[in-house]
Write an enzyme that holds these catalytic residues in place. Structure first.
Site, mmCIF file in Angstrom:
data_model
loop_
_atom_site.group_PDB
_atom_site.id
_atom_site.type_symbol
_atom_site.label_atom_id
_atom_site.label_comp_id
_atom_site.label_asym_id
_atom_site.label_seq_id
_atom_site.Cartn_x
_atom_site.Cartn_y
_atom_site.Cartn_z
ATOM 1 N N GLU A 1 -1.617 -4.746 -1.982
ATOM 2 C CA GLU A 1 -1.284 -5.776 -0.845
ATOM 3 C C GLU A 1 -1.567 -7.262 -1.206
ATOM 4 O O GLU A 1 -1.383 -7.945 -0.457
ATOM 5 C CB GLU A 1 -2.056 -5.363 0.404
ATOM 6 C CG GLU A 1 -1.625 -4.116 1.030
ATOM 7 C CD GLU A 1 -0.159 -4.152 1.533
ATOM 8 O OE1 GLU A 1 0.320 -5.264 1.644
ATOM 9 O OE2 GLU A 1 0.453 -3.108 2.023
ATOM 10 N N HIS B 1 0.827 -1.084 -0.060
ATOM 11 C CA HIS B 1 -0.205 0.137 0.164
ATOM 12 C C HIS B 1 0.879 1.440 0.011
ATOM 13 O O HIS B 1 0.289 2.202 -0.247
ATOM 14 C CB HIS B 1 -1.037 0.010 1.348
ATOM 15 C CG HIS B 1 -2.216 0.545 0.985
ATOM 16 N ND1 HIS B 1 -3.464 0.273 1.608
ATOM 17 C CD2 HIS B 1 -2.776 1.486 -0.079
ATOM 18 C CE1 HIS B 1 -4.622 0.758 0.931
ATOM 19 N NE2 HIS B 1 -4.007 1.654 0.024
ATOM 20 N N ASP C 1 -3.701 3.549 7.499
ATOM 21 C CA ASP C 1 -2.506 3.997 7.073
ATOM 22 C C ASP C 1 -2.428 5.622 7.065
ATOM 23 O O ASP C 1 -1.872 6.026 6.209
ATOM 24 C CB ASP C 1 -2.518 3.530 5.194
ATOM 25 C CG ASP C 1 -2.380 1.861 5.341
ATOM 26 O OD1 ASP C 1 -2.114 1.197 6.089
ATOM 27 O OD2 ASP C 1 -2.932 1.687 4.218
ATOM 28 N N ASP D 1 -10.047 -0.846 3.624
ATOM 29 C CA ASP D 1 -8.884 -1.364 4.274
ATOM 30 C C ASP D 1 -9.010 -1.707 5.845
ATOM 31 O O ASP D 1 -10.096 -0.891 6.296
ATOM 32 C CB ASP D 1 -7.546 -0.070 4.197
ATOM 33 C CG ASP D 1 -6.319 -0.715 4.389
ATOM 34 O OD1 ASP D 1 -6.033 -1.637 5.284
ATOM 35 O OD2 ASP D 1 -5.329 0.052 3.955
ATOM 36 N N ASP E 1 -6.639 -6.799 2.393
ATOM 37 C CA ASP E 1 -7.102 -6.961 3.996
ATOM 38 C C ASP E 1 -8.474 -6.211 4.438
ATOM 39 O O ASP E 1 -8.918 -6.374 5.467
ATOM 40 C CB ASP E 1 -6.112 -6.782 4.840
ATOM 41 C CG ASP E 1 -5.721 -5.387 5.219
ATOM 42 O OD1 ASP E 1 -6.440 -4.210 4.879
ATOM 43 O OD2 ASP E 1 -4.518 -5.011 5.660
ATOM 44 N N ASP F 1 -7.540 -2.622 -0.482
ATOM 45 C CA ASP F 1 -6.456 -3.341 0.205
ATOM 46 C C ASP F 1 -6.918 -4.691 0.091
ATOM 47 O O ASP F 1 -8.394 -4.638 0.620
ATOM 48 C CB ASP F 1 -6.213 -2.677 1.593
ATOM 49 C CG ASP F 1 -4.617 -3.586 2.183
ATOM 50 O OD1 ASP F 1 -5.075 -4.787 2.232
ATOM 51 O OD2 ASP F 1 -3.888 -2.776 2.438
ATOM 52 N N HIS G 1 -6.544 -1.168 7.927
ATOM 53 C CA HIS G 1 -6.165 -0.295 8.688
ATOM 54 C C HIS G 1 -6.087 1.322 7.818
ATOM 55 O O HIS G 1 -6.197 1.125 6.520
ATOM 56 C CB HIS G 1 -4.310 -0.522 8.331
ATOM 57 C CG HIS G 1 -4.084 -1.913 8.688
ATOM 58 N ND1 HIS G 1 -4.374 -2.852 7.777
ATOM 59 C CD2 HIS G 1 -3.762 -2.556 9.852
ATOM 60 C CE1 HIS G 1 -4.099 -4.065 8.421
ATOM 61 N NE2 HIS G 1 -3.716 -3.899 9.593
#
Length: 310
Positions: A271, A96, A127, A123, A228, A226, A125
């Site tokens: 990712e 990412h 970031d 996502d 995840d 992403d 996260h």
């Protein structure tokens, strides 16, 4: 629509090797043919090459691969700016950290067109660390903060031509947020929807409200997806798995709503680590989600046998 595929095989922002194979995996999974079957004109520009690095040392001793990520950011930003001329760029990652470049490149284009750029960050996260606050030192955890113009990047990352207004950013699907990021998100005015919000309100209602804001402002919309964001039970090919992610139907619904909106002007797929995949299932899922975003409907969806053939 005219689409341009841009590979960004960045590995250095992640501590788990394999993301540099992500662009190849998505190509093998058929992303170009899937888009063409939907009637889009597709040009594959190949992959961005790492530019010249310069010596960079930051006071935070945890930071890893700063010279490489800084060089990648500059190269990807220029590629994104060029690819967004009269076309929709689709960036194939790579970890990412690549979005530090893709986001700033399309932000520069949006500013030239005098249209506000909005960002949908799908996502686990946010970031949203800076170089000063990251404790892991993995620079896939900072791209949204950098692109949003948070302090602390000057002299280390490329100077921003145009910063993204964090009040036009929506993070969706969060379930792993560090304390420093939580504070920074609140201070910056980022719209934050974690998985609890999705559980309580449904992904459709949350996304619809954000898309209405984009449409009202005549905005351009960059989507950063992403792996995840998705639950690891359906998308195992990522080095930062967090249980409790979006389901298959939630993810497809989000993509179908984005397609219906007609607002998406650029896309990251990040990712993907093929080394961690199971017979290409995550790469295939990302291609299917991209097809949903680009116009495929439920009644058009192929049926797959257990072997993976049609």
């Amino acid at each position: 629509m005219r689409c341009r595929i841009v590979g960004a095989p960045v590995q250095e922002g992640n501590s788990y090797p394999g993301c540099d194979m992500g662009p190849s995996s998505l190509r093998v999974a058929g992303i170009v043919s899937a888009l063409r079957q939907l009637g889009h004109e597709v040009e594959d520009l190949g992959s961005v090459q790492l530019g010249t690095t310069r010596p960079l040392v930051h006071p935070n001793p945890a930071i890893k691969a700063l010279p490489e990520i800084s060089a990648w950011t500059a190269a990807i930003a220029e590629a994104a700016y060029q690819a967004s001329i009269d076309a929709m760029p689709i960036f194939l990652g790579g970890d990412h950290s690549m979005s530090a470049g893709s986001l700033t490149g399309v932000a520069r284009r949006a500013a030239e067109l005098k249209r506000p750029l909005f960002v949908l960050w799908l996502d686990a996260h946010p970031d949203f660390h800076t170089l000063d606050t990251t404790t892991s030192g993995n620079l896939h955890g900072v791209p949204l903060a950098y692109a949003s113009g948070l302090p602390g990047f000057a002299g280390y990352y490329p100077d921003l031509a145009v910063a993204v207004d964090p009040r036009r950013v929506c993070t969706l699907g969060l379930r792993s947020v560090d304390p420093a990021e939580r504070t920074a998100l609140g201070e910056a005015g980022v719209t934050v929807h974690d998985m609890r919000a999705i559980d309580e309100h449904g992904i459709g209602a949350l996304l619809r409200a954000f898309l209405e804001r984009v449409a009202k402002a005549n905005g351009m919309l960059h989507v950063s997806l992403d792996v995840d964001f998705l639950d690891p039970s359906i998308a195992p090919a990522v080095g930062t798995t967090v249980p409790g992610g979006a389901t298959l139907r939630e993810a497809h619904l989000a993509m179908e709503m984005l397609s219906d909106s007609g607002l998406v002007t650029s896309l990251d797929l990040v990712e993907l680590n093929p080394f961690l995949d199971e017979r290409g299932r995550t790469a295939t899922l990302l291609v299917d989600l991209t097809a949903s975003l680009m116009g495929r409907r439920i009644m058009d969806r192929p049926t797959r046998s257990h072997s993976g053939s049609y």
